[in-house]
Structures are given as structure tokens and as C-alpha cells.
Design an enzyme around this catalytic site. Sequence first.
Site, PDB file in Angstrom:
ATOM      1  N   HIS A  25      77.181  24.924  13.752  1.00 14.59           N
ATOM      2  CA  HIS A  25      78.218  25.850  14.233  1.00 14.59           C
ATOM      3  C   HIS A  25      79.104  25.166  15.279  1.00 14.59           C
ATOM      4  CE1 HIS A  25      75.130  29.210  13.284  1.00 14.59           C
ATOM      5  NE2 HIS A  25      76.086  29.298  12.381  1.00 14.59           N
ATOM      6  N   LYS A  49      70.830  44.064   9.688  1.00 16.33           N
ATOM      7  CA  LYS A  49      69.843  42.989   9.885  1.00 16.33           C
ATOM      8  C   LYS A  49      68.799  43.493  10.861  1.00 16.33           C
ATOM      9  CE  LYS A  49      72.071  38.820   8.363  1.00 16.33           C
ATOM     10  NZ  LYS A  49      72.561  37.488   8.640  1.00 16.33           N
ATOM     11  N   ARG A  99      78.509  24.324   3.953  1.00 16.96           N
ATOM     12  CA  ARG A  99      77.507  23.242   4.032  1.00 16.96           C
ATOM     13  C   ARG A  99      77.290  22.597   2.678  1.00 16.96           C
ATOM     14  NH1 ARG A  99      73.411  27.264   6.746  1.00 16.96           N
ATOM     15  NH2 ARG A  99      74.375  28.354   5.022  1.00 16.96           N
ATOM     16  N   SER A 136      70.654  28.829  10.698  1.00 19.17           N
ATOM     17  CA  SER A 136      69.959  29.570  11.757  1.00 19.17           C
ATOM     18  C   SER A 136      68.584  30.033  11.273  1.00 19.17           C
ATOM     19  CB  SER A 136      70.787  30.791  12.181  1.00 19.17           C
ATOM     20  OG  SER A 136      72.011  30.380  12.718  1.00 19.17           O
TER      21      SER A 136
HETATM   22  O1  PNS Z   1      76.608  33.734   9.993  1.00 20.90           O
HETATM   23  P1  PNS Z   1      76.668  34.645   8.809  1.00 20.90           P
HETATM   24  O2  PNS Z   1      75.542  35.661   8.829  1.00 20.90           O
HETATM   25  O3  PNS Z   1      76.755  33.904   7.504  1.00 20.90           O
HETATM   26  O4  PNS Z   1      78.059  35.468   8.970  1.00 20.90           O
HETATM   27  C1  PNS Z   1      78.401  36.459   8.043  1.00 20.90           C
HETATM   28  C2  PNS Z   1      79.674  37.218   8.473  1.00 20.90           C
HETATM   29  C3  PNS Z   1      79.551  37.748   9.887  1.00 20.90           C
HETATM   30  C4  PNS Z   1      80.852  36.296   8.404  1.00 20.90           C
HETATM   31  C5  PNS Z   1      79.828  38.376   7.460  1.00 20.90           C
HETATM   32  O5  PNS Z   1      78.621  39.065   7.348  1.00 20.90           O
HETATM   33  C6  PNS Z   1      80.907  39.390   7.853  1.00 20.90           C
HETATM   34  O6  PNS Z   1      82.068  39.098   7.759  1.00 20.90           O
HETATM   35  N1  PNS Z   1      80.449  40.591   8.304  1.00 20.90           N
HETATM   36  C7  PNS Z   1      81.323  41.668   8.717  1.00 20.90           C
HETATM   37  C8  PNS Z   1      81.324  42.808   7.679  1.00 20.90           C
HETATM   38  C9  PNS Z   1      82.376  42.540   6.617  1.00 20.90           C
HETATM   39  O7  PNS Z   1      83.543  42.376   6.901  1.00 20.90           O
HETATM   40  N2  PNS Z   1      81.929  42.511   5.344  1.00 20.90           N
HETATM   41  C10 PNS Z   1      82.778  42.228   4.220  1.00 20.90           C
HETATM   42  C11 PNS Z   1      82.967  40.721   4.045  1.00 20.90           C
HETATM   43  S1  PNS Z   1      84.225  40.372   2.851  1.00 20.90           S
END
Ligand code: PNS
Length: 178
Positions: A25, A49, A99, A136
Site C-alpha cells: 500500500h 466485514k 498485484r 493484508s
Molecule cells: O482494500 P480492499 O478491501 O480491497 O478495498 C476495497 C474497496 C474499499 C476499494 C471496496 O470495497 C469499495 O470501494 N467499497 C466501498 C463500497 C462500494 O463502493 N462498492 C461498490 C464498488 S464498485
Amino acid sequence: MHNGSVGPEVHAVYPGSFDPPTNGHLDVIARAAAIFPKVTVAVVVNPQKRDPFFAIDEREEMLRACVSGFANVRVEHFRGLLANFVRAEHAQVIIKGLRVVSDFESEMSFAHMNRSLSGVDTMFLMSDSSYSFVSSSLIKEVFLQGGDISAFVPPTVLDFMQAKRSSGGTHVDLSRHR
Ligand code: PNS
């Protein structure tokens, strides 16, 4: 027409769970900060989560410590849709790190959806190859089984993880780890 050029006003949002932040990150943040005049690291508050290792304020605290050397990077959190957050922030770009090729499959639909909802494009940075296996969830698993994760997280994060373990998983006393 929206002028999407990387000018002095361009604001990029780098969203994630950051539970915990890793060197992968931090690599993406450093590279985004070198390209964009303003970068917001956005920690998602995700009630779905169930068992987060760190609370939102702990993740923000760790990230703030990690990015303190970057004058153009700030840390915030958001609830709900990323599309709403980037619109409210008047951001022009969403940053995601990739990644491995398989990351792209889901990220491509997220990018389309986020652009449909907000008009904001997603730009991808390839994670440095030395971090291609660092996530993570893997960090947490290795750490909780007693493995050495010091090569994969910033020293502040390691301190927080050790404090979390020695406190039996309760909220870390942030004032003791500044
Ligand atoms: O670190 P992560 O868990 O891969 O991050 C995921 C994240 C936060 C980018 C994704 O879960 C997100 O955008 N969540 C907000 C809810 C949302 O907008 N969902 C629709 C995505 S198109």
C-alpha cells in the site's frame, strides 16, 4: 467537457480496507503522491466485514503515521459507496493497485461501475513486483501464527500489531504508539 489532464488541481483517491496497511500500500501511495498534486487515502468503513483486526481510527492513525512525510497526502474514512465519496470530495481519479493479473478481473467491473456512478475514472498502478504476494489478509495470518512480517509492513504497523496481540485483541492505546 471535463478536462481530465493531470494539472495542479487534480485530486486522486486511493481507497481500501488497510487492515493493516502494508508496504505494498505504501509503495502505491508514494508513487501516486509523485504523480498527483493531492492524494486522499480513504479507509472504508465496512460493517459487512465482521472481524476486522483494527478499528477504523487505528487504521487511520497507522496510515497518518506512515504518510507523514508526504505533504500532499491526507487520510480520511468513508461509509457507503466509493462513488459518493469521490463525488463529495470533488476527486478526479480513483487509484487502485494491481498485484497480479487476476486482481484486474474484479477491478475492471469496479472501475466501470464507479465511473457510471460518479463519472470518475480509475487508474491502476502495478504494485512493485517485490510486493506482488503481500496482502493484508496474508500478513494477518502469518503474524497470528507467529511468523515474521517485518519485511512486509512499515515499522509503525508492526508496533501496532504487536500491541494489538499483547492487548489480547482489544483497542490499541494509540497514545502509547506515536
Ligand atoms: O482494500 P480492499 O478491501 O480491497 O478495498 C476495497 C474497496 C474499499 C476499494 C471496496 O470495497 C469499495 O470501494 N467499497 C466501498 C463500497 C462500494 O463502493 N462498492 C461498490 C464498488 S464498485
